[in-house]
Design an enzyme around this catalytic site. Sequence first.
Site, short mmCIF file in Angstrom:
data_model
loop_
_atom_site.label_atom_id
_atom_site.label_comp_id
_atom_site.label_asym_id
_atom_site.label_seq_id
_atom_site.Cartn_x
_atom_site.Cartn_y
_atom_site.Cartn_z
N SER A 62 46.30 -6.49 16.89
CA SER A 62 46.48 -5.11 17.32
C SER A 62 45.58 -4.76 18.50
O SER A 62 44.54 -5.39 18.72
CB SER A 62 46.17 -4.15 16.18
N1 SAH Z 1 44.82 -7.65 11.04
C1 SAH Z 1 45.36 -8.62 11.99
C2 SAH Z 1 46.69 -8.19 12.56
C3 SAH Z 1 47.70 -9.01 11.92
S1 SAH Z 1 49.40 -8.81 12.35
C4 SAH Z 1 44.37 -8.94 13.08
O1 SAH Z 1 43.29 -8.35 13.12
O2 SAH Z 1 44.66 -9.84 13.88
C5 SAH Z 1 50.07 -8.73 10.70
C6 SAH Z 1 49.89 -9.95 9.84
O3 SAH Z 1 50.42 -9.63 8.56
C7 SAH Z 1 50.66 -11.19 10.31
O4 SAH Z 1 49.79 -12.25 10.46
C8 SAH Z 1 51.67 -11.42 9.20
O5 SAH Z 1 51.94 -12.79 8.96
C9 SAH Z 1 50.98 -10.80 8.01
N2 SAH Z 1 51.85 -10.40 6.90
C10 SAH Z 1 53.08 -9.83 6.94
N3 SAH Z 1 53.55 -9.63 5.69
C11 SAH Z 1 52.59 -10.09 4.84
C12 SAH Z 1 52.48 -10.15 3.42
N4 SAH Z 1 53.45 -9.73 2.59
N5 SAH Z 1 51.36 -10.70 2.89
C13 SAH Z 1 50.34 -11.14 3.67
N6 SAH Z 1 50.39 -11.09 5.02
C14 SAH Z 1 51.50 -10.58 5.60
#
Ligand code: SAH
Length: 212
Positions: A62
């Site tokens: 993000s």
């Molecule tokens: N907090 C992260 C942003 C991640 S983007 C950062 O600081 O970089 C969102 C992430 O959520 C992705 O990596 C995706 O694979 C994960 N995601 C999506 N659905 C999910 C679920 N049900 N359980 C765990 N992770 C999930």
Amino acid sequence: MENWEVRAERMVLSQIEVRGIRDGKVLEAFRNVPRHLFVPARHRKWAYQDSPLPLEEGQTISQPYMVALMTFRLDVKEGMKVLEIGTGSGYQAAILARMGAEVHSLERIALLARSSSRTLEELGYPVRVYHRDGSDGLPEEAPFDRVIVTAAATSIPPAIMEQISSCARVVIPIRLPDGNERLLTRIIGEERYRDEWGEYCRFVPLRNGIVR
Ligand code: SAH
């Protein structure tokens, strides 16, 4: 990267503080966590820019301001037990760990769970990363004082509401029926909770199941 501290300081001043986040502990964390080390090498030179960036597997880290806003809304205090759903790069988890939280973070894509866990370990952030579907939460470590979901859902996963302490907070981007997404902060008290609807935003979707 040379002078990353200078870039981080500039990011804090020109992207986070000017938009109204003045909490000293939040700002301190953003000054001290090397964001460029959480970004894929080919995007590193843009790590401190005012934008999200691509990660492996079609996911995104993000925009710094969005991470700061969610961190601010989460209102973490030292020693709190925090559950993050969507580890991605590990940057958000590192910010929370830097603020003194005990962070457990769930990631459904094996490759990202491995790489974020390695980065966090190399940098010395005591975050526990699990390769799991976050919709089920992490029952064996419950209850949590704070839950932050960094992927968009249509509602708070029911398992989460069962794994929080009696005075907790949940921050999550909610996809509305019209397709827009808004940041929701649920503030939970002894007997009731209150929802605060915040900014419009755009996140990758929360998906079911894990990717090996
Ligand atoms: N907090 C992260 C942003 C991640 S983007 C950062 O600081 O970089 C969102 C992430 O959520 C992705 O990596 C995706 O694979 C994960 N995601 C999506 N659905 C999910 C679920 N049900 N359980 C765990 N992770 C999930």
